[in-house]
Design an enzyme around this catalytic site. Structure first.
Site, PDB file in Angstrom:
ATOM      1  N   LYS A  60      -7.253  -0.343  11.501  1.00  0.00           N
ATOM      2  CA  LYS A  60      -6.660  -0.772  10.225  1.00  0.00           C
ATOM      3  C   LYS A  60      -5.428   0.099   9.949  1.00  0.00           C
ATOM      4  CE  LYS A  60      -6.076  -0.742   5.534  1.00  0.00           C
ATOM      5  NZ  LYS A  60      -5.189   0.140   4.785  1.00  0.00           N
ATOM      6  N   HIS A  72      -2.145  10.660   0.402  1.00  0.00           N
ATOM      7  CA  HIS A  72      -2.192   9.254   0.023  1.00  0.00           C
ATOM      8  C   HIS A  72      -2.302   9.115  -1.498  1.00  0.00           C
ATOM      9  CE1 HIS A  72      -3.201   5.016   0.115  1.00  0.00           C
ATOM     10  NE2 HIS A  72      -4.325   5.268  -0.535  1.00  0.00           N
ATOM     11  N   GLU A  89       0.817  -1.226   0.000  1.00  0.00           N
ATOM     12  CA  GLU A  89       0.000   0.000   0.000  1.00  0.00           C
ATOM     13  C   GLU A  89       0.843   1.265   0.000  1.00  0.00           C
ATOM     14  OE1 GLU A  89      -2.861   0.271   3.196  1.00  0.00           O
ATOM     15  OE2 GLU A  89      -3.925   1.896   2.191  1.00  0.00           O
ATOM     16  N   ASP A 123       4.342 -13.952  11.881  1.00  0.00           N
ATOM     17  CA  ASP A 123       3.008 -14.393  11.480  1.00  0.00           C
ATOM     18  C   ASP A 123       2.020 -13.220  11.587  1.00  0.00           C
ATOM     19  OD1 ASP A 123       0.428 -15.495  11.467  1.00  0.00           O
ATOM     20  OD2 ASP A 123       1.068 -17.350  12.404  1.00  0.00           O
TER      21      ASP A 123
HETATM   22  C1  LIG Z   1       1.696  11.202   2.751  1.00  0.00           C
HETATM   23  C2  LIG Z   1       2.205  12.216   3.742  1.00  0.00           C
HETATM   24  C3  LIG Z   1       3.432  11.644   4.461  1.00  0.00           C
HETATM   25  C4  LIG Z   1       2.595  13.487   3.012  1.00  0.00           C
HETATM   26  O1  LIG Z   1       2.870  14.451   3.981  1.00  0.00           O
HETATM   27  P1  LIG Z   1       3.368  15.914   3.652  1.00  0.00           P
HETATM   28  O2  LIG Z   1       3.293  16.712   4.911  1.00  0.00           O
HETATM   29  O3  LIG Z   1       2.685  16.415   2.447  1.00  0.00           O
HETATM   30  O4  LIG Z   1       4.841  15.608   3.262  1.00  0.00           O
HETATM   31  P2  LIG Z   1       6.130  16.503   3.180  1.00  0.00           P
HETATM   32  O5  LIG Z   1       6.541  16.488   1.736  1.00  0.00           O
HETATM   33  O6  LIG Z   1       5.954  17.811   3.875  1.00  0.00           O
HETATM   34  O7  LIG Z   1       7.163  15.607   4.017  1.00  0.00           O
HETATM   35  C5  LIG Z   1       7.079  15.448   5.424  1.00  0.00           C
HETATM   36  C6  LIG Z   1       7.817  14.183   5.810  1.00  0.00           C
HETATM   37  O8  LIG Z   1       6.987  13.063   5.455  1.00  0.00           O
HETATM   38  C7  LIG Z   1       7.809  12.008   4.961  1.00  0.00           C
HETATM   39  N1  LIG Z   1       7.519  11.799   3.528  1.00  0.00           N
HETATM   40  C8  LIG Z   1       6.798  12.561   2.691  1.00  0.00           C
HETATM   41  N2  LIG Z   1       6.730  12.008   1.470  1.00  0.00           N
HETATM   42  C9  LIG Z   1       7.447  10.881   1.514  1.00  0.00           C
HETATM   43  C10 LIG Z   1       7.753   9.881   0.579  1.00  0.00           C
HETATM   44  N3  LIG Z   1       7.306   9.926  -0.680  1.00  0.00           N
HETATM   45  N4  LIG Z   1       8.491   8.846   0.986  1.00  0.00           N
HETATM   46  C11 LIG Z   1       8.945   8.762   2.250  1.00  0.00           C
HETATM   47  N5  LIG Z   1       8.701   9.707   3.183  1.00  0.00           N
HETATM   48  C12 LIG Z   1       7.945  10.733   2.835  1.00  0.00           C
HETATM   49  C13 LIG Z   1       9.247  12.458   5.132  1.00  0.00           C
HETATM   50  O9  LIG Z   1       9.717  12.081   6.404  1.00  0.00           O
HETATM   51  C14 LIG Z   1       9.108  13.943   5.071  1.00  0.00           C
HETATM   52  O10 LIG Z   1      10.175  14.591   5.712  1.00  0.00           O
HETATM   53  P3  LIG Z   1      11.615  14.731   4.962  1.00  0.00           P
HETATM   54  O11 LIG Z   1      12.219  13.378   4.866  1.00  0.00           O
HETATM   55  O12 LIG Z   1      11.306  15.292   3.595  1.00  0.00           O
HETATM   56  O13 LIG Z   1      12.379  15.658   5.827  1.00  0.00           O
HETATM   57  C15 LIG Z   1       1.107  12.583   4.798  1.00  0.00           C
HETATM   58  O14 LIG Z   1       0.013  13.130   4.103  1.00  0.00           O
HETATM   59  C16 LIG Z   1       0.649  11.425   5.642  1.00  0.00           C
HETATM   60  O15 LIG Z   1       1.316  11.051   6.604  1.00  0.00           O
HETATM   61  N6  LIG Z   1      -0.536  10.889   5.331  1.00  0.00           N
HETATM   62  C17 LIG Z   1      -1.084   9.702   5.996  1.00  0.00           C
HETATM   63  C18 LIG Z   1      -1.011   8.571   5.022  1.00  0.00           C
HETATM   64  C19 LIG Z   1      -1.554   7.288   5.564  1.00  0.00           C
HETATM   65  O16 LIG Z   1      -1.984   7.153   6.689  1.00  0.00           O
HETATM   66  N7  LIG Z   1      -1.523   6.295   4.703  1.00  0.00           N
HETATM   67  C20 LIG Z   1      -2.030   4.986   4.988  1.00  0.00           C
HETATM   68  C21 LIG Z   1      -2.987   4.563   3.905  1.00  0.00           C
HETATM   69  S1  LIG Z   1      -4.612   5.219   4.235  1.00  0.00           S
HETATM   70  C22 LIG Z   1      -5.218   3.964   5.293  1.00  0.00           C
HETATM   71  O17 LIG Z   1      -5.176   2.816   4.951  1.00  0.00           O
HETATM   72  C23 LIG Z   1      -5.519   4.216   6.726  1.00  0.00           C
HETATM   73  C24 LIG Z   1      -6.625   5.104   7.189  1.00  0.00           C
HETATM   74  C25 LIG Z   1      -6.334   6.500   6.804  1.00  0.00           C
HETATM   75  O18 LIG Z   1      -7.888   4.740   6.671  1.00  0.00           O
HETATM   76  C26 LIG Z   1      -6.607   4.937   8.694  1.00  0.00           C
HETATM   77  C27 LIG Z   1      -7.622   5.770   9.418  1.00  0.00           C
HETATM   78  O19 LIG Z   1      -8.690   6.068   8.860  1.00  0.00           O
HETATM   79  O20 LIG Z   1      -7.345   6.074  10.595  1.00  0.00           O
HETATM   80  N1  LIG Z   2      -2.445 -19.910  16.136  1.00  0.00           N
HETATM   81  C1  LIG Z   2      -1.205 -19.600  15.756  1.00  0.00           C
HETATM   82  O1  LIG Z   2      -0.806 -18.463  15.834  1.00  0.00           O
HETATM   83  C2  LIG Z   2      -0.294 -20.676  15.224  1.00  0.00           C
HETATM   84  C3  LIG Z   2       0.916 -20.303  14.672  1.00  0.00           C
HETATM   85  N2  LIG Z   2       1.805 -21.243  14.199  1.00  0.00           N
HETATM   86  C4  LIG Z   2       3.073 -20.902  13.561  1.00  0.00           C
HETATM   87  O2  LIG Z   2       4.135 -21.170  14.477  1.00  0.00           O
HETATM   88  C5  LIG Z   2       5.317 -20.515  14.045  1.00  0.00           C
HETATM   89  C6  LIG Z   2       6.099 -19.972  15.220  1.00  0.00           C
HETATM   90  O3  LIG Z   2       6.386 -21.022  16.067  1.00  0.00           O
HETATM   91  P1  LIG Z   2       7.546 -20.981  17.125  1.00  0.00           P
HETATM   92  O4  LIG Z   2       7.178 -21.941  18.181  1.00  0.00           O
HETATM   93  O5  LIG Z   2       7.834 -19.588  17.544  1.00  0.00           O
HETATM   94  O6  LIG Z   2       8.805 -21.470  16.291  1.00  0.00           O
HETATM   95  P2  LIG Z   2       9.737 -22.764  16.332  1.00  0.00           P
HETATM   96  O7  LIG Z   2       9.130 -23.921  16.996  1.00  0.00           O
HETATM   97  O8  LIG Z   2      10.243 -22.917  14.944  1.00  0.00           O
HETATM   98  O9  LIG Z   2      10.935 -22.201  17.209  1.00  0.00           O
HETATM   99  C7  LIG Z   2      10.843 -22.097  18.609  1.00  0.00           C
HETATM  100  C8  LIG Z   2      11.777 -23.071  19.282  1.00  0.00           C
HETATM  101  O10 LIG Z   2      13.106 -22.646  19.081  1.00  0.00           O
HETATM  102  C9  LIG Z   2      13.916 -23.074  20.158  1.00  0.00           C
HETATM  103  N3  LIG Z   2      14.743 -21.939  20.643  1.00  0.00           N
HETATM  104  C10 LIG Z   2      16.082 -21.790  20.403  1.00  0.00           C
HETATM  105  N4  LIG Z   2      16.515 -20.635  20.937  1.00  0.00           N
HETATM  106  C11 LIG Z   2      15.481 -20.029  21.538  1.00  0.00           C
HETATM  107  C12 LIG Z   2      15.309 -18.790  22.251  1.00  0.00           C
HETATM  108  N5  LIG Z   2      16.319 -17.933  22.504  1.00  0.00           N
HETATM  109  N6  LIG Z   2      14.067 -18.455  22.688  1.00  0.00           N
HETATM  110  C13 LIG Z   2      13.033 -19.269  22.449  1.00  0.00           C
HETATM  111  N7  LIG Z   2      13.135 -20.447  21.787  1.00  0.00           N
HETATM  112  C14 LIG Z   2      14.345 -20.839  21.335  1.00  0.00           C
HETATM  113  C15 LIG Z   2      12.969 -23.620  21.220  1.00  0.00           C
HETATM  114  O11 LIG Z   2      13.066 -25.004  21.404  1.00  0.00           O
HETATM  115  P3  LIG Z   2      13.201 -26.263  20.382  1.00  0.00           P
HETATM  116  O12 LIG Z   2      14.465 -26.089  19.624  1.00  0.00           O
HETATM  117  O13 LIG Z   2      13.213 -27.436  21.297  1.00  0.00           O
HETATM  118  O14 LIG Z   2      11.998 -26.301  19.507  1.00  0.00           O
HETATM  119  C16 LIG Z   2      11.593 -23.149  20.761  1.00  0.00           C
HETATM  120  O15 LIG Z   2      10.550 -23.979  21.136  1.00  0.00           O
HETATM  121  C17 LIG Z   2       4.880 -19.474  13.084  1.00  0.00           C
HETATM  122  O16 LIG Z   2       5.252 -19.894  11.784  1.00  0.00           O
HETATM  123  C18 LIG Z   2       3.351 -19.492  13.189  1.00  0.00           C
HETATM  124  O17 LIG Z   2       2.811 -19.144  11.926  1.00  0.00           O
HETATM  125  C19 LIG Z   2       1.538 -22.571  14.320  1.00  0.00           C
HETATM  126  C20 LIG Z   2       0.357 -22.993  14.870  1.00  0.00           C
HETATM  127  C21 LIG Z   2      -0.673 -22.086  15.333  1.00  0.00           C
END
Ligand SMILES: CC(C)(COP(=O)([O-])OP(=O)([O-])OC[C@H]1O[C@@H](n2cnc3c(N)ncnc32)[C@H](O)[C@@H]1OP(=O)([O-])[O-])[C@@H](O)C(=O)NCCC(=O)NCCSC(=O)C[C@@](C)(O)CC(=O)[O-]
Ligand SMILES: NC(=O)C1=CN([C@@H]2O[C@H](COP(=O)(O)OP(=O)(O)OC[C@H]3O[C@@H](n4cnc5c(N)ncnc54)[C@H](OP(=O)(O)O)[C@@H]3O)[C@@H](O)[C@H]2O)C=CC1
Length: 422
Positions: free
Chosen positions: A262, A376, A84, A278
């Site tokens: 969202k 946007h 997006e 995940d």
């Molecule tokens: C779009 C902006 C950022 C413009 O904002 P602006 O004020 O017109 O931008 P600007 O040109 O003055 O720049 C300000 C700063 O924004 C950043 N910036 C600016 N342009 C860029 C770019 N191209 N790439 C990367 N960074 C950018 C950058 O940090 C920049 O600073 P700088 O680096 O120039 O010093 C602003 O209008 C904004 O933040 N809008 C919100 C957009 C948004 O939320 N998008 C999500 C999709 S919509 C949605 O799905 C969610 C929603 C909205 O429904 C959620 C809700 O309802 O709550």
């Molecule tokens: N409802 C849900 O959300 C579900 C999600 N999943 C999936 O499960 C996956 C994640 O599973 P996850 O159990 O995290 O992964 P893994 O089982 O692959 O890895 C975890 C394992 O790594 C070992 N391990 C090694 N070092 C560490 C450490 N520092 N800290 C913790 N564990 C360590 C542990 O023991 P050991 O080596 O003995 O395993 C641990 O159990 C994702 O892909 C997810 O999509 C699966 C089922 C349901």
């Protein structure tokens, strides 16, 4: 294009290339499609094939970097995978506006996951509940024996709680195993523990166990982030009050709260995906947490501090890991984790919460001031240009003219492209 048949016996036993041929025959795909899918980019077909089933290709999603983030006093570059437009820019924009106040501060409630064991068929559930609680030490031993590696890393069983629920099919006694899964998301560890403990629960109580699975409402693994935006940085009290009114709206109306959250998830899911975690687990947890009071509400809170500045905070379940899932197997996810420089799953969760808060700030500010479309749609213009067939230099030219005209629409883009091509 219609598919001849979806019954392809043994497709799973073939290689990705062989499967692609089969699917091409069944779906009538041309050579262009075959070479498109055959090019799996920076995720090798063999790696993809080891991640999911029936692989025929990969789907590339752009990986962007959000700048300007200061989190717990450290400068952090944030990799975000999203399709997006304006999501990455929004985080950069929000983060830039709170650098002067120190950026984001984060914390975790712990890295505890819950696995549920469902017990049915007991006529005296209160009695059964106590029987299970009496076996806490046995349950601990079974859980820790199931995953010694986790215990070695400082994790393992922590606690149990037992709840009685009244279902339509009768009472059920639900045991929660509370497990510290450290740097893993932990699904596999806690699911194995639940499966190991369940027969014993059935034995102790005389009931029957059915489900043995983690809960995605990971409310013992809450990530918290907060930040202050000064009036000077955001453009004054009117902007602040607009953001507060937007928050108020979300907190009293689920129709608005769904959109508000969202926006939060635009940021959260992008980092979760980029790091190979995940997305569905995190999304399910977030929305269940937002509805915990019985009414679905905002994941963020917006207030005014004693000096009149805007303060924002977020608290949400964030079950993410640095081990397991695709975090290690996907080469790009590994690079994303390197860019973030995270060494613990807790730190990663805190960063993701901060990104969610930043994302929400940017969206609410845009909504409360110029409206979302201006920023946007300006960034979405390139997408529109590609959709109408612009290529190479044409993309920027068409996008710039769309923005200049203030009409970011496909019909307008088609006209611009036609006139560009003479
Ligand atoms: C779009 C902006 C950022 C413009 O904002 P602006 O004020 O017109 O931008 P600007 O040109 O003055 O720049 C300000 C700063 O924004 C950043 N910036 C600016 N342009 C860029 C770019 N191209 N790439 C990367 N960074 C950018 C950058 O940090 C920049 O600073 P700088 O680096 O120039 O010093 C602003 O209008 C904004 O933040 N809008 C919100 C957009 C948004 O939320 N998008 C999500 C999709 S919509 C949605 O799905 C969610 C929603 C909205 O429904 C959620 C809700 O309802 O709550
Ligand atoms: N409802 C849900 O959300 C579900 C999600 N999943 C999936 O499960 C996956 C994640 O599973 P996850 O159990 O995290 O992964 P893994 O089982 O692959 O890895 C975890 C394992 O790594 C070992 N391990 C090694 N070092 C560490 C450490 N520092 N800290 C913790 N564990 C360590 C542990 O023991 P050991 O080596 O003995 O395993 C641990 O159990 C994702 O892909 C997810 O999509 C699966 C089922 C349901």
């Amino acid at each position: 294009m219609t598919t001849k048949t979806s019954r392809i016996p043994g497709l799973h036993k073939l290689s990705p290339q062989e499967r692609l041929q089969k699917v091409a025959e069944a779906a009538g795909l041309g050579d262009g499609v075959l070479s498109h899918l055959g090019n799996t980019g920076n995720l090798e077909a063999a790696t993809a094939d080891s991640m999911i089933e029936n692989v025929i290709g990969t789907l590339n999603i752009p990986l962007g970097i959000a700048t300007n983030m200061v989190i717990d006093g450290e400068e952090v570059l944030i990799p975000m995978a999203t399709e997006e437009s304006s999501v990455v820019a929004a985080v950069c924009n929000a983060a830039r506006q709170c650098r002067s106040t120190g950026g984001f501060t984060t914390a975790m409630s712990g890295s505890l996951m819950i696995a549920q064991v469902q017990l049915v068929g007991v006529s005296n559930p209160e009695f059964a509940r106590l029987q299970i609680l009496e076996h806490k030490a046995d349950i601990q031993a079974i859980c820790d024996e199931t995953d010694p590696v986790l215990v070695k890393h400082g994790g393992g069983f922590r606690d149990i709680e037992v709840r009685i629920l009244e279902g339509r099919t009768g009472p059920m006694v639900v045991t929660h195993l509370v497990v510290d899964t450290r740097d893993a998301m932990g699904a596999n560890a806690v699911n194995s523990m639940a499966e190991a403990v369940a027969p014993r629960i059935a034995e102790w109580t005389g009931g029957r166990t059915y489900l043995r699975i983690l809960s995605n409402l990971a409310d013992r693994r809450l990530a918290r982030a907060r930040a202050t935006w000064s009036l000077e940085d955001i453009g004054g009290a009117e902007v602040r009050d607009g953001i507060l009114a937007a928050f108020d709206f979300a907190d009293i109306d689920p129709y608005r709260a769904a959109t508000h959250n969202k926006g939060v998830m635009n940021g959260v899911s992008a980092v979760v995906l980029a790091t190979g975690n995940d997305t569905r687990a995190v999304e399910a947890g977030a929305h269940a947490y937002a509805a915990r009071s019985g009414q679905y509400g905002s994941l963020t809170q917006w207030e005014i501090d004693a000096d009149g500045n805007l303060t924002g905070s977020i608290e949400m379940p964030l079950a993410v890991g640095l081990i397991g899932g695709a975090t290690r197997s996907h080469p790009t996810a590994r690079i994303a984790l390197d860019i973030l420089g995270v060494e613990t799953a807790d730190r990663l969760a805190g960063i993701i919460a901060a990104v969610g808060l930043a994302q929400n700030f940017a969206a609410l500010k845009a909504l409360a001031t110029t409206g979302i479309q201006k920023g946007h749609m300006a960034l979405h213009a390139k997408n529109i240009a590609v959709m109408v067939g612009a290529v190479g230099d044409e993309i920027d030219k068409v996008a710039q003219e769309l923005v200049a005209k203030g009409k970011v629409r496909m019909d307008v883009a088609e006209d611009i492209l036609k006139s560009l091509r003479g």
